[in-house]
Design a protein around this motif. Structure first.
Motif, PDB file in Angstrom:
ATOM      1  N   ILE A  84       6.767 -11.921 -25.065  1.00 24.11           N
ATOM      2  CA  ILE A  84       7.750 -12.827 -25.385  1.00 24.11           C
ATOM      3  C   ILE A  84       9.429 -12.420 -25.097  1.00 24.11           C
ATOM      4  CG2 ILE A  84       8.946 -14.037 -27.521  1.00 24.11           C
ATOM      5  CD1 ILE A  84       5.850 -14.135 -28.697  1.00 24.11           C
ATOM      6  N   LYS A  85       9.395 -10.961 -25.554  1.00 24.92           N
ATOM      7  CA  LYS A  85      10.948 -10.392 -25.203  1.00 24.92           C
ATOM      8  C   LYS A  85      11.097 -10.719 -23.944  1.00 24.92           C
ATOM      9  CE  LYS A  85      13.085  -5.478 -25.045  1.00 24.92           C
ATOM     10  NZ  LYS A  85      12.446  -4.349 -25.017  1.00 24.92           N
ATOM     11  N   SER A  86      10.386 -10.439 -22.708  1.00 24.83           N
ATOM     12  CA  SER A  86      10.975 -10.502 -21.393  1.00 24.83           C
ATOM     13  C   SER A  86      11.102 -11.676 -21.253  1.00 24.83           C
ATOM     14  CB  SER A  86       9.656 -10.216 -20.569  1.00 24.83           C
ATOM     15  OG  SER A  86       9.349  -8.648 -20.549  1.00 24.83           O
ATOM     16  N   LEU A  87      10.587 -12.926 -21.644  1.00 25.27           N
ATOM     17  CA  LEU A  87      10.690 -14.350 -21.314  1.00 25.27           C
ATOM     18  C   LEU A  87      12.069 -14.615 -22.077  1.00 25.27           C
ATOM     19  CD1 LEU A  87       9.821 -17.243 -20.490  1.00 25.27           C
ATOM     20  CD2 LEU A  87       8.834 -17.438 -22.633  1.00 25.27           C
ATOM     21  N   ILE A  88      12.359 -14.170 -23.153  1.00 27.98           N
ATOM     22  CA  ILE A  88      13.725 -14.364 -24.099  1.00 27.98           C
ATOM     23  C   ILE A  88      14.700 -13.779 -23.126  1.00 27.98           C
ATOM     24  CG2 ILE A  88      15.154 -13.855 -26.030  1.00 27.98           C
ATOM     25  CD1 ILE A  88      12.315 -14.233 -27.678  1.00 27.98           C
ATOM     26  N   ILE A  89      14.671 -12.596 -22.620  1.00 26.92           N
ATOM     27  CA  ILE A  89      15.631 -12.094 -21.917  1.00 26.92           C
ATOM     28  C   ILE A  89      16.004 -12.635 -20.664  1.00 26.92           C
ATOM     29  CG2 ILE A  89      16.328  -9.814 -20.873  1.00 26.92           C
ATOM     30  CD1 ILE A  89      15.150  -8.298 -23.121  1.00 26.92           C
ATOM     31  N   GLU A  90      14.780 -13.050 -19.938  1.00 30.76           N
ATOM     32  CA  GLU A  90      15.018 -13.642 -18.585  1.00 30.76           C
ATOM     33  C   GLU A  90      15.982 -15.298 -18.912  1.00 30.76           C
ATOM     34  OE1 GLU A  90      11.293 -14.165 -16.711  1.00 30.76           O
ATOM     35  OE2 GLU A  90      10.867 -11.845 -16.778  1.00 30.76           O
ATOM     36  N   THR A  91      15.399 -15.954 -19.967  1.00 32.02           N
ATOM     37  CA  THR A  91      15.934 -17.128 -20.307  1.00 32.02           C
ATOM     38  C   THR A  91      17.208 -17.273 -20.795  1.00 32.02           C
ATOM     39  OG1 THR A  91      13.467 -17.774 -20.580  1.00 32.02           O
ATOM     40  CG2 THR A  91      15.481 -19.213 -21.413  1.00 32.02           C
ATOM     41  N   PHE A  92      17.476 -16.110 -21.748  1.00 29.86           N
ATOM     42  CA  PHE A  92      18.744 -16.458 -22.503  1.00 29.86           C
ATOM     43  C   PHE A  92      20.067 -15.508 -22.182  1.00 29.86           C
ATOM     44  CE2 PHE A  92      15.395 -18.467 -25.003  1.00 29.86           C
ATOM     45  CZ  PHE A  92      16.141 -19.765 -25.374  1.00 29.86           C
ATOM     46  N   GLU A  93      19.789 -14.225 -21.647  1.00 33.09           N
ATOM     47  CA  GLU A  93      20.739 -13.085 -21.816  1.00 33.09           C
ATOM     48  C   GLU A  93      22.080 -13.638 -21.091  1.00 33.09           C
ATOM     49  OE1 GLU A  93      20.370  -8.463 -21.536  1.00 33.09           O
ATOM     50  OE2 GLU A  93      19.503  -9.413 -19.687  1.00 33.09           O
ATOM     51  N   ASN A  94      22.062 -14.268 -20.010  1.00 35.66           N
ATOM     52  CA  ASN A  94      23.313 -14.513 -19.612  1.00 35.66           C
ATOM     53  C   ASN A  94      23.581 -16.121 -19.760  1.00 35.66           C
ATOM     54  OD1 ASN A  94      23.953 -11.821 -18.695  1.00 35.66           O
ATOM     55  ND2 ASN A  94      22.534 -12.283 -17.054  1.00 35.66           N
ATOM     56  N   LYS A  95      23.099 -16.726 -20.709  1.00 38.30           N
ATOM     57  CA  LYS A  95      23.262 -18.222 -20.591  1.00 38.30           C
ATOM     58  C   LYS A  95      23.810 -18.499 -22.046  1.00 38.30           C
ATOM     59  CE  LYS A  95      19.631 -19.339 -17.424  1.00 38.30           C
ATOM     60  NZ  LYS A  95      18.570 -19.943 -17.246  1.00 38.30           N
ATOM     61  N   GLN A  96      24.862 -17.878 -22.628  1.00 39.14           N
ATOM     62  CA  GLN A  96      25.423 -18.475 -23.938  1.00 39.14           C
ATOM     63  C   GLN A  96      26.251 -19.572 -23.508  1.00 39.14           C
ATOM     64  OE1 GLN A  96      26.295 -15.885 -27.016  1.00 39.14           O
ATOM     65  NE2 GLN A  96      25.382 -14.053 -26.083  1.00 39.14           N
ATOM     66  N   SER A  97      26.206 -20.321 -24.569  1.00 36.72           N
ATOM     67  CA  SER A  97      26.858 -21.667 -24.660  1.00 36.72           C
ATOM     68  C   SER A  97      27.259 -22.266 -25.945  1.00 36.72           C
ATOM     69  CB  SER A  97      26.071 -22.725 -23.864  1.00 36.72           C
ATOM     70  OG  SER A  97      24.949 -23.207 -24.782  1.00 36.72           O
ATOM     71  N   GLU A  98      27.961 -23.621 -25.860  1.00 36.12           N
ATOM     72  CA  GLU A  98      28.275 -24.088 -27.259  1.00 36.12           C
ATOM     73  C   GLU A  98      26.879 -24.345 -28.214  1.00 36.12           C
ATOM     74  OE1 GLU A  98      29.518 -28.224 -28.772  1.00 36.12           O
ATOM     75  OE2 GLU A  98      31.233 -27.191 -27.494  1.00 36.12           O
ATOM     76  N   GLN A  99      25.559 -24.347 -27.495  1.00 34.92           N
ATOM     77  CA  GLN A  99      24.477 -24.746 -27.993  1.00 34.92           C
ATOM     78  C   GLN A  99      23.718 -23.654 -28.119  1.00 34.92           C
ATOM     79  OE1 GLN A  99      23.168 -28.028 -25.316  1.00 34.92           O
ATOM     80  NE2 GLN A  99      22.257 -28.835 -27.188  1.00 34.92           N
ATOM     81  N   LEU A 131       9.222 -21.157 -23.797  1.00 33.92           N
ATOM     82  CA  LEU A 131       9.138 -20.340 -24.616  1.00 33.92           C
ATOM     83  C   LEU A 131       8.710 -21.078 -26.082  1.00 33.92           C
ATOM     84  CD1 LEU A 131      10.247 -17.591 -26.213  1.00 33.92           C
ATOM     85  CD2 LEU A 131      12.268 -18.915 -26.562  1.00 33.92           C
ATOM     86  N   PHE A 132       9.241 -22.279 -26.377  1.00 33.37           N
ATOM     87  CA  PHE A 132       8.683 -22.991 -27.470  1.00 33.37           C
ATOM     88  C   PHE A 132       7.094 -23.424 -27.477  1.00 33.37           C
ATOM     89  CE2 PHE A 132      12.970 -25.382 -27.497  1.00 33.37           C
ATOM     90  CZ  PHE A 132      13.510 -24.122 -28.063  1.00 33.37           C
ATOM     91  N   GLU A 133       6.413 -23.495 -26.395  1.00 27.05           N
ATOM     92  CA  GLU A 133       5.000 -23.751 -26.177  1.00 27.05           C
ATOM     93  C   GLU A 133       4.450 -22.286 -26.225  1.00 27.05           C
ATOM     94  OE1 GLU A 133       4.310 -25.582 -22.437  1.00 27.05           O
ATOM     95  OE2 GLU A 133       5.471 -27.453 -23.186  1.00 27.05           O
ATOM     96  N   LYS A 134       4.828 -21.103 -25.842  1.00 34.45           N
ATOM     97  CA  LYS A 134       4.248 -20.030 -25.977  1.00 34.45           C
ATOM     98  C   LYS A 134       4.280 -19.625 -27.416  1.00 34.45           C
ATOM     99  CE  LYS A 134       4.551 -16.714 -22.790  1.00 34.45           C
ATOM    100  NZ  LYS A 134       3.335 -16.902 -22.280  1.00 34.45           N
ATOM    101  N   ILE A 135       5.474 -19.616 -28.022  1.00 33.32           N
ATOM    102  CA  ILE A 135       5.284 -19.421 -29.559  1.00 33.32           C
ATOM    103  C   ILE A 135       4.457 -20.337 -30.495  1.00 33.32           C
ATOM    104  CG2 ILE A 135       6.888 -19.571 -31.814  1.00 33.32           C
ATOM    105  CD1 ILE A 135       9.299 -18.593 -29.954  1.00 33.32           C
ATOM    106  N   ASP A 136       4.407 -21.662 -29.934  1.00 32.48           N
ATOM    107  CA  ASP A 136       3.533 -22.455 -30.621  1.00 32.48           C
ATOM    108  C   ASP A 136       1.858 -22.276 -30.541  1.00 32.48           C
ATOM    109  OD1 ASP A 136       5.198 -24.440 -32.282  1.00 32.48           O
ATOM    110  OD2 ASP A 136       5.080 -25.970 -30.513  1.00 32.48           O
TER     111      ASP A 136
END
Length: 140
Positions: A84-99, A131-136
């Motif tokens: 999960i950590k790898s998936l989160i970092i790959e998905t979010f680390e450089n994608k900050q936005s308003e959301q 990510l949501f499906e993996k957590i669910d």
């Protein structure tokens, strides 16, 4: 949704978002992945809040009600934590936005996601459904 009566958080908010007719359903999702406790060295906490607002013409938006306030804590194996950590970092680390807000340090990774209407939520769900499906699926 789930025959075992375990609430799958992200499926539930997707269902609510698709079936609530309010124009202004605000969703806030917080996922915190931690590895600093002795008794549960790898764990995750998810919090989901949905609120509905009414558009009242001249008076603007009026906060109407909280639809859902749900949190769940997970004790994870080291392998699941790393996955999960790898998936989160790959998905979010450089994608900050308003959301999306992302932060990490040696002990914690935190993601905060927010949408202000149905369309924004649909985009969040489409972009981060893996990510949501993996957590669910952790509760199967």
């Amino acid at each position: 949704m789930n025959n075992n009566a375990n609430i799958k958080q992200f499926q539930l908010i997707k269902f609510l978002n698709e079936n609530v007719n309010d124009d202004h359903v605000i969703s806030r999702i917080s996922i915190v992945l931690r590895r600093d406790k002795l008794e549960a060295p790898y764990y995750m906490n998810t919090k989901i809040r949905l609120s509905s607002c009414l558009d009242n013409g001249e008076n603007g938006l009026i906060h109407a009600m909280n639809i859902l306030n749900h949190s769940r804590m997970y004790n994870l194996t080291e392998d699941r934590y790393n996955e999960i950590k790898s998936l989160i970092i790959e998905t979010f680390e450089n994608k900050q936005s308003e959301q999306v807000e992302f932060s990490k340090n040696d002990k914690q990774i935190k993601i905060d996601l927010m949408s202000k209407n149905d369309e924004e939520f649909k985009n969040l769900y489409e972009n981060y459904h893996e990510l949501f499906e993996k957590i669910d699926n952790l509760i199967d």
